[in-house]
Design an enzyme around this catalytic site. Structure first.
Site, PDB file in Angstrom:
ATOM      1  N   SER A   1      14.089  14.542 -21.553  1.00 32.63           N
ATOM      2  CA  SER A   1      13.411  14.542 -22.207  1.00 32.63           C
ATOM      3  C   SER A   1      13.343  13.971 -23.499  1.00 32.63           C
ATOM      4  O   SER A   1      13.617  14.215 -24.765  1.00 32.63           O
ATOM      5  CB  SER A   1      14.342  16.179 -22.953  1.00 32.63           C
ATOM      6  OG  SER A   1      14.664  17.163 -22.370  1.00 32.63           O
TER       7      SER A   1
ATOM      8  N   TYR B   1       8.120  19.990 -28.180  1.00 30.81           N
ATOM      9  CA  TYR B   1       8.935  21.301 -28.022  1.00 30.81           C
ATOM     10  C   TYR B   1       8.658  21.648 -29.397  1.00 30.81           C
ATOM     11  O   TYR B   1       8.959  22.885 -30.037  1.00 30.81           O
ATOM     12  CB  TYR B   1      10.320  20.778 -27.741  1.00 30.81           C
ATOM     13  CG  TYR B   1      10.633  19.813 -26.855  1.00 30.81           C
ATOM     14  CD1 TYR B   1      10.551  21.042 -25.897  1.00 30.81           C
ATOM     15  CD2 TYR B   1      11.636  18.747 -26.342  1.00 30.81           C
ATOM     16  CE1 TYR B   1      10.921  20.749 -24.328  1.00 30.81           C
ATOM     17  CE2 TYR B   1      11.803  18.848 -25.258  1.00 30.81           C
ATOM     18  CZ  TYR B   1      12.299  19.374 -24.294  1.00 30.81           C
ATOM     19  OH  TYR B   1      12.070  19.084 -23.138  1.00 30.81           O
TER      20      TYR B   1
ATOM     21  N   ARG C   1      10.278  18.246 -11.013  1.00 35.97           N
ATOM     22  CA  ARG C   1       9.501  18.017 -11.710  1.00 35.97           C
ATOM     23  C   ARG C   1       9.126  16.248 -12.041  1.00 35.97           C
ATOM     24  O   ARG C   1      10.270  15.770 -12.237  1.00 35.97           O
ATOM     25  CB  ARG C   1       9.337  18.719 -13.041  1.00 35.97           C
ATOM     26  CG  ARG C   1       7.767  18.631 -13.036  1.00 35.97           C
ATOM     27  CD  ARG C   1       8.016  19.222 -14.794  1.00 35.97           C
ATOM     28  NE  ARG C   1       8.412  17.796 -15.794  1.00 35.97           N
ATOM     29  CZ  ARG C   1       9.182  17.826 -15.875  1.00 35.97           C
ATOM     30  NH1 ARG C   1      10.095  19.103 -16.521  1.00 35.97           N
ATOM     31  NH2 ARG C   1       9.651  17.410 -17.222  1.00 35.97           N
TER      32      ARG C   1
ATOM     33  N   ASP D   1       7.927  13.018 -13.777  1.00 39.67           N
ATOM     34  CA  ASP D   1       6.442  12.210 -14.200  1.00 39.67           C
ATOM     35  C   ASP D   1       5.383  11.479 -14.216  1.00 39.67           C
ATOM     36  O   ASP D   1       6.552  10.637 -13.559  1.00 39.67           O
ATOM     37  CB  ASP D   1       7.437  11.639 -15.731  1.00 39.67           C
ATOM     38  CG  ASP D   1       8.549  12.811 -16.310  1.00 39.67           C
ATOM     39  OD1 ASP D   1       8.543  14.233 -15.978  1.00 39.67           O
ATOM     40  OD2 ASP D   1       9.470  12.747 -17.609  1.00 39.67           O
TER      41      ASP D   1
ATOM     42  N   GLU E   1      10.085   9.148 -13.238  1.00 41.86           N
ATOM     43  CA  GLU E   1      11.470   9.490 -12.971  1.00 41.86           C
ATOM     44  C   GLU E   1      11.026  11.711 -12.294  1.00 41.86           C
ATOM     45  O   GLU E   1       9.672  11.791 -12.835  1.00 41.86           O
ATOM     46  CB  GLU E   1      11.888   9.973 -14.268  1.00 41.86           C
ATOM     47  CG  GLU E   1      12.212  10.970 -15.135  1.00 41.86           C
ATOM     48  CD  GLU E   1      12.438  10.788 -16.703  1.00 41.86           C
ATOM     49  OE1 GLU E   1      13.554  11.227 -16.757  1.00 41.86           O
ATOM     50  OE2 GLU E   1      12.548  10.051 -17.446  1.00 41.86           O
TER      51      GLU E   1
ATOM     52  N   ASN F   1      12.654  14.704 -12.516  1.00 37.28           N
ATOM     53  CA  ASN F   1      13.919  15.552 -13.197  1.00 37.28           C
ATOM     54  C   ASN F   1      13.914  17.016 -12.180  1.00 37.28           C
ATOM     55  O   ASN F   1      13.355  17.440 -12.040  1.00 37.28           O
ATOM     56  CB  ASN F   1      13.281  16.711 -14.849  1.00 37.28           C
ATOM     57  CG  ASN F   1      12.489  15.146 -15.287  1.00 37.28           C
ATOM     58  OD1 ASN F   1      12.874  15.136 -16.084  1.00 37.28           O
ATOM     59  ND2 ASN F   1      11.023  15.306 -15.359  1.00 37.28           N
TER      60      ASN F   1
END
Length: 297
Positions: A137, A203, A243, A245, A258, A260
């Site tokens: 995150s 977020y 997922r 990036d 990376e 996830n």
């Protein structure tokens, strides 16, 4: 859900969303806020299957997966090894390189002092990206344009878990590719009002972040992103959903930053947005992930 990592709050949101979705389909769901008493909670609730809505350390790094294997409780997502590899960015990048998946050049430091001493001898010019190797995150991630910013970033990133990872900054479009059950689902572009897709852009309400699905890339670049995301998923040995990036440069080069192994499932999360674009609503996505639960160390 919840857990002990820096990403606890996001995990609670993911867990609440998944719990609501599964209940709507008639499943008997119990919300378990993960703490050190997790084995006792699982036994008390007679849990048959664990839907992992955890993020970060202790939840995404193989620890919970190993515990569940030992307790013979099937769980969603990737197994112990794939989870550990995905969480440790240095080892993930080594796997990407071995499998021919492009990733930005990088340098690893085991301690802050060594990283600080290398400010004038990095193998690539500024700007650079400094990050802790074992957080998610965007925790502790900094884009550094100057030596002063680099030194401050090293001090901050060294507070978190793992090695200090310094990458060459790749300028380009920020996109994300999702995989579900060994199938590339598609690519979404993230357009941020900030320098990069950091915690606030991810977020915070009103951050100005826009999500474009399908990503408005040329067809060959779109296909290439799908290809490398599926390749990264398989290189790490992932199961269920992942997922990745990705940066796409102006010249069309594609770099995986990376992967996830437990993607977020909140109202702003990208896996649900991509799935929705493919006609998979949120409850169906949650059920698809649930039906893949198994013991898979």
């Amino acid at each position: 859900m919840g857990g002990l990592s820096e990403e606890r709050d996001v995990s609670l949101r993911t867990g609440a969303a998944v719990s609501k979705a599964l209940r709507s389909l008639g499943y008997d769901v119990v919300d378990v806020d993960v703490g050190k008493d997790l084995p006792a909670k699982l036994a008390a609730e007679k849990v048959e299957v664990a839907w992992l809505a955890l993020h970060g350390r202790y939840g995404e790094d193989g620890c919970i997966q190993g515990l569940l294997e030992s307790l013979f409780v099937p769980y969603t997502g990737s197994g112990v090894l794939a989870s550990a590899l995905g969480m440790e960015k240095v080892f993930a990048k080594q796997m990407f390189t071995t499998h021919g998946i492009p990733t930005p050049p990088y340098k690893v430091f085991t301690e802050a002092q060594a990283a600080r001493a290398a400010v004038d001898s990095l193998p690539f010019p500024f700007p650079v990206v400094v990050k802790p190797s074992r957080e998610g995150s965007s925790v502790g991630v900094h884009v550094c344009k100057t030596k002063e910013a680099y030194l401050a970033a090293v001090d901050d990133a060294s507070k978190y878990a793992g090695f200090l990872l310094v990458e060459r900054f790749i300028k380009g479009r920020e996109v994300q590719g999702a995989v579900l059950d060994d199938e590339a689902l598609g690519v979404i572009e993230v357009v941020v009002a900030r320098e990069f897709y950091d915690q606030e852009a991810k977020y915070k309400a009103g951050s100005g972040t826009q999500y474009l699905f399908p990503a408005p890339l040329p067809a060959d670049q779109y296909a290439r992103v799908n290809e490398v995301c599926l390749g990264a998923h398989k290189a790490l040995g992932c199961r269920g959903a992942s997922r990745s990036d990705v940066i796409v440069t102006e010249g069309g080069e594609v770099f995986v930053l990376e992967t996830n192994t437990l993607p977020g499932m909140t109202e702003t999360s990208l896996l649900p947005k991509i799935a929705a674009g493919r006609g998979i609503d949120f409850p169906t996505l949650c059920e698809r992930i649930l039906l893949g639960a198994a013991l898979k160390a």
